[in-house]
Design an enzyme around this catalytic site. Structure first.
Site, PDB file in Angstrom:
ATOM      1  N   GLY A  95       0.832  -1.202   0.000  1.00  0.00           N
ATOM      2  CA  GLY A  95       0.000   0.000   0.000  1.00  0.00           C
ATOM      3  C   GLY A  95       0.861   1.244   0.000  1.00  0.00           C
ATOM      4  N   GLY A  97       0.580   5.604   0.516  1.00  0.00           N
ATOM      5  CA  GLY A  97      -0.178   6.786   0.861  1.00  0.00           C
ATOM      6  C   GLY A  97       0.551   8.038   0.441  1.00  0.00           C
ATOM      7  N   GLY A  98       0.066   9.199   0.939  1.00  0.00           N
ATOM      8  CA  GLY A  98       0.655  10.454   0.543  1.00  0.00           C
ATOM      9  C   GLY A  98       2.066  10.650   1.043  1.00  0.00           C
ATOM     10  N   VAL A 102       3.447   1.136   2.829  1.00  0.00           N
ATOM     11  CA  VAL A 102       3.336  -0.003   3.733  1.00  0.00           C
ATOM     12  C   VAL A 102       3.866  -1.235   3.007  1.00  0.00           C
ATOM     13  CG1 VAL A 102       1.804  -1.409   5.146  1.00  0.00           C
ATOM     14  CG2 VAL A 102       1.329   1.018   4.840  1.00  0.00           C
ATOM     15  N   LYS A 118       5.274   0.237   8.067  1.00  0.00           N
ATOM     16  CA  LYS A 118       4.936   1.517   7.461  1.00  0.00           C
ATOM     17  C   LYS A 118       6.171   2.399   7.532  1.00  0.00           C
ATOM     18  CE  LYS A 118       1.126   4.795   7.162  1.00  0.00           C
ATOM     19  NZ  LYS A 118      -0.211   5.132   7.674  1.00  0.00           N
ATOM     20  N   ASP A 211     -11.732   9.381   9.672  1.00  0.00           N
ATOM     21  CA  ASP A 211     -11.804   8.858   8.304  1.00  0.00           C
ATOM     22  C   ASP A 211     -12.356   7.428   8.315  1.00  0.00           C
ATOM     23  OD1 ASP A 211     -11.582   9.042   5.570  1.00  0.00           O
ATOM     24  OD2 ASP A 211      -9.492   8.411   5.499  1.00  0.00           O
TER      25      ASP A 211
END
Length: 841
Positions: A95, A97-98, A102, A118, A211
């Protein structure tokens, strides 16, 4: 705002925008444009630079080949920023993200296990990114709950990149899990309450998630939810947030998932635990209806905000239409309370939300509804149904005691009348029986032999004469006689009696007992129509019986299984194997539920299921089911018995299909011996076994024994019987293979000329005889005559017998031989592949 603070704001929005999908990112930028065009332009420039950087920003510090089969596809080249972090070896990314990525990783050493790591990206390791990354790590470090992804470890790599190690979750987003597992309403609510427990735990630790959406709540294979991604969580504890306390007091920018955001998030107002309650309400709405409460597709940010903050959503039950009855009332009220626009009008906590769902599940009044007297009384009565019924029964008993003396004399009188009626009925049945058997008196019979069949033939007139005023007795006697005739193979005569029984029971169907008799009679008439060969009528009557059992009568009745078994046979006889297979599975399930109450119907269900397996080309499964049916029938009936003989014959055909020829011949001989002992040597039911025995000898090349068996089968039927066409088609094929093609052609042309005018177009028997004639003409190398016959008959046989049936395979083989003889290699090879696939199946 100072330049430093403005830059921090721009960077925060940029990082958050990277986490969003294109639609959500567009909504964010539209909202930011309205708030501050300058900020929006700066963020757009950063996003454009990120896209342009592309591969450059992803240039690895270390490149390695990942070839371990247990960790991912072999031979895939994957870029990793580092090979190891602490005691963990990175395997592959799972994964991005910004500001972080991960990775799946493995802890090596004495305590080996799989984890998720992460790791902040090198291109995002500024002060603000590190602060946010550290904040998320602090949040996870303070959370220890079975429904929250756990933090195991953390630190900094040799290159100065901060990281933390988490539980590796293998699961699906909660909405996907509920749909794929087909969870019912109660199961969904129970799972949702576990999610509420996780959120309540976070709130108790002064953390607002901000979220909550399906992609941040994964459900593992064992049904355990795991709350993920606290990257934009708000910390209410200043000490936990940092020394300056800014995180605890600052109002975050409107970075959100619009579809799940609360009104205050859309307005950019301070966020509290009530914002998570709203998002949970959206999630529950989605789990209950499959839709979101507000439809925001294609709307601008301003329109989306206006809709969420002003217009209340439709209730879940209204959104579901006719299917919303289960949601109306309590669940509507619970969901809409969580979705209130004003935070103070929502549930005060996730725990209060969960408690209201618990009250609903347990039948108590819920806090979300105005609890008037009628509502509370209704809940009490449903919750205490047994106690209320017991109290009512007690009151009824007391009343009964008071009135008992008044009713006693009347009851005694009724019982006396009932006994007299039963005595009268018994006398009338005895009189009927006397009259029936008196017909065997030599003075009446005049020297003619008198059989049970003769007695049954005269029974209809006697029933009308002796029992004219007793419709229920007449119904029972007609039913009994019909069943006896059906067992003797007298289908048409059985239909008359069973249909009369059904008609009489329908006239008497005033209570559940007589409705039960109607359902039973429907199934018996359907079975008789199967014997006659009218499968469409049999199917319709069997379905009517099943509908009664599914409705008021319930399926816990052997007669319900019997009706299913008739439906299976008629569907398969009509060539509808897909529906036949479904009905066979249902019949077998019902029969197993009744075991050992009615093992006879279980054996019939197993026999029919095996028949469907055979028609679908799964001979191995058919053999297993036939053998189980045979074991049960031998135990229930003892040998010899017609049903045992039937199963033996079908088992013999199946083992032939499986190539177990050494087992087949003794099974066939045993079947034939049992049938001859039971039915005599001239009964039509011997024909299928003789036909199977002929096929066995034919496959072994013993033409003489095969021909003898077929001719015996033909002689069992009277002249003009339709079975002559089928059996003579087999005989014609056999004669051609034995070198007597001319004799075979004459036989088949004679039969087709006689039967074509009598049978409807597309009849399977006509198609089978034409296929056999095509084979005979192929043997004589008269290909132009053979081709239209073989090509026309094959699709008809395939449709009616099924794509995997042995008749279909033989029709395919005949056409294959023709194509090979004509040197049409491409077409012949295509058919050969089909034949091979059927054999493998």
């Amino acid at each position: 705002m100072t330049d430093r603070r403005q830059w921090r704001r721009i960077n925060e929005i940029f990082l958050q925008a990277l986490d969003l999908d294109p639609e959500e990112r567009g909504s964010l930028l539209d909202a930011l444009e309205e708030e501050s065009p300058g900020l929006a332009r700066a963020v757009r420039r950063l996003l454009g630079a990120d896209r342009a950087a592309g591969e450059f920003l992803a240039e690895p510090v270390l490149r390695r080949e990942r070839e371990e089969a247990s960790d991912g596809p072999a031979g895939v080249t994957e870029t990793l920023p580092v090979e190891r972090v602490g005691a963990y070896r990175l395997l592959h990314a799972i994964g991005r993200g910004g500001m972080s990525t991960v990775y799946a990783a493995r802890r090596e050493g004495d305590f080996e296990r799989r984890v998720a790591v992460k790791l902040i990206r090198r291109d995002m390791e500024g002060e603000e990114s590190r602060r946010r990354f550290t904040a998320e790590r602090k949040i996870l470090a303070h959370l220890d709950h079975p429904f929250v992804a756990r933090l195991f470890d953390g630190g900094t790599t040799d290159h100065g990149l901060p990281y933390f190690v988490m539980e590796l979750i293998s699961g699906q987003p909660v909405d996907v899990y509920c749909d794929q597992q087909r969870l019912g309403l109660q199961q969904r609510l129970t799972l949702f309450r576990k999610i509420l427990a996780a959120v309540q735990y976070a709130h108790q630790n002064l953390i607002v998630h901000r979220d909550l959406k399906p992609s941040n709540i994964l459900v593992t294979a064992d049904g355990t939810p795991k709350l993920l991604d606290f990257g934009i969580a708000k910390i209410l504890n200043a000490g936990l947030a940092g020394d300056d306390g800014e995180e605890a007091t600052a109002t975050w920018m409107r970075v959100l998932t619009p579809s799940y955001a609360s009104p205050e998030q859309m307005r950019g107002q301070p966020v509290t635990t009530a914002s998570d309650i709203y998002s949970l309400g959206v999630l529950l709405y989605k789990l209950l209806t499959g839709e979101l409460p507000h439809r925001l597709e294609g709307r601008s940010a301003a329109d989306a905000e206006a809709q969420i903050t002003s217009a209340p959503p439709a209730s879940p039950s209204a959104r579901m239409g006719d299917r919303g009855a289960l949601l109306a009332g309590d669940l509507d009220a619970i969901v809409l309370k969580a979705l209130e626009v004003a935070p103070q009008d929502r549930y005060s906590s996730a725990e209060a939300f969960s408690n209201d769902l618990r009250r609903h599940l347990e039948g108590f009044p819920v806090a979300a509804r105005v609890a008037g007297p009628s509502y509370r009384l209704g809940k009490f009565l449903r919750r205490r149904r047994r106690a209320v019924i017991a109290a009512a029964v007690a009151a009824g008993l007391a009343l009964a005691l008071v009135s008992m003396l008044l009713l006693q004399n009347r009851r005694i009188a009724r019982e006396r009348d009932l006994v007299r009626q039963q005595q009268g009925a018994t006398e009338r049945v005895l009189a009927f029986t006397e009259r029936l058997f008196s017909l065997a008196d030599p003075g009446v019979a005049r020297g003619e032999p008198w059989t049970v069949a003769d007695a049954l033939g005269h029974s209809d007139r006697l029933i009308r004469e002796e029992l004219a005023t007793e419709p229920r007795l007449r119904a029972r006697l007609h039913g009994t006689i019909g069943r006896v005739l059906l067992a003797q193979g007298e289908g048409e005569a059985a239909v008359e009696h069973l249909d009369e029984s059904l008609s009489l029971w329908r006239q008497e169907a005033v209570d559940e007992s007589s409705q039960q008799e109607v359902a039973r009679a429907l199934g018996e008439v359907a079975a008789a129509w199967v014997e006659v060969g009218d499968y469409a009528r049999a199917r319709d009557l069997a379905q009517q019986a099943i509908d009664l059992y599914r409705g008021p009568l319930g399926m816990a009745d052997p007669a319900a299984v019997a009706a299913h078994n008739v439906l299976v046979y008629s569907l398969c006889a009509e060539g509808d194997f897909e529906l036949g297979e479904t009905a066979a599975e249902e019949a077998l399930r019902l029969a197993r539920d009744l075991r050992p109450a009615d093992e006879a119907e279980l054996a019939r269900a197993l026999h029919n299921r095996a028949h469907v397996y055979n028609r679908r080309g799964d001979a191995a499964a058919a053999e297993t089911h036939y053998r189980e049916a045979l074991e049960i029938r031998r135990r229930v009936y003892g040998e010899p018995h017609p049903l045992i003989a039937s199963t033996l014959g079908n088992l013999a055909s199946t083992v032939i299909d499986l190539g177990k020829l050494d087992e087949a011949e003794p099974l066939l001989e045993l079947t034939l011996a049992q049938k001859r002992r039971l039915l005599g040597s001239d009964h039509p039911d011997l024909a299928p076994t003789l036909n199977n025995l002929a096929a066995f000898h034919r496959d072994r090349g013993d033409w003489a024994r095969a021909e003898a068996a077929l001719r015996q089968a033909i002689e069992l039927f009277p002249s003009g019987h339709v079975q002559h066409l089928r059996l003579r088609a087999e005989l014609g094929s056999l004669l051609a293979q034995d070198g007597r093609a001319g004799q075979a052609e004459a036989l088949l042309r004679r039969e087709l000329a006689a039967w074509r005018p009598q049978l409807p177009p597309g009849n399977t028997l006509i198609a089978w005889a034409e296929s056999a004639l095509g084979e005979v003409l192929t043997v004589q190398e008269r290909f132009d005559e053979a081709e239209p016959l073989l090509e026309r008959s094959l699709p008809l046989i395939r449709e009616r017998r099924g794509p995997m049936d042995s008749y279909t395979q033989r029709a395919l083989t005949r056409l294959h031989r023709l194509y090979r003889a004509q040197d049409r290699e491409a077409e012949a090879n295509e058919l050969a592949l089909q034949i091979t696939a059927m054999s493998d199946g």
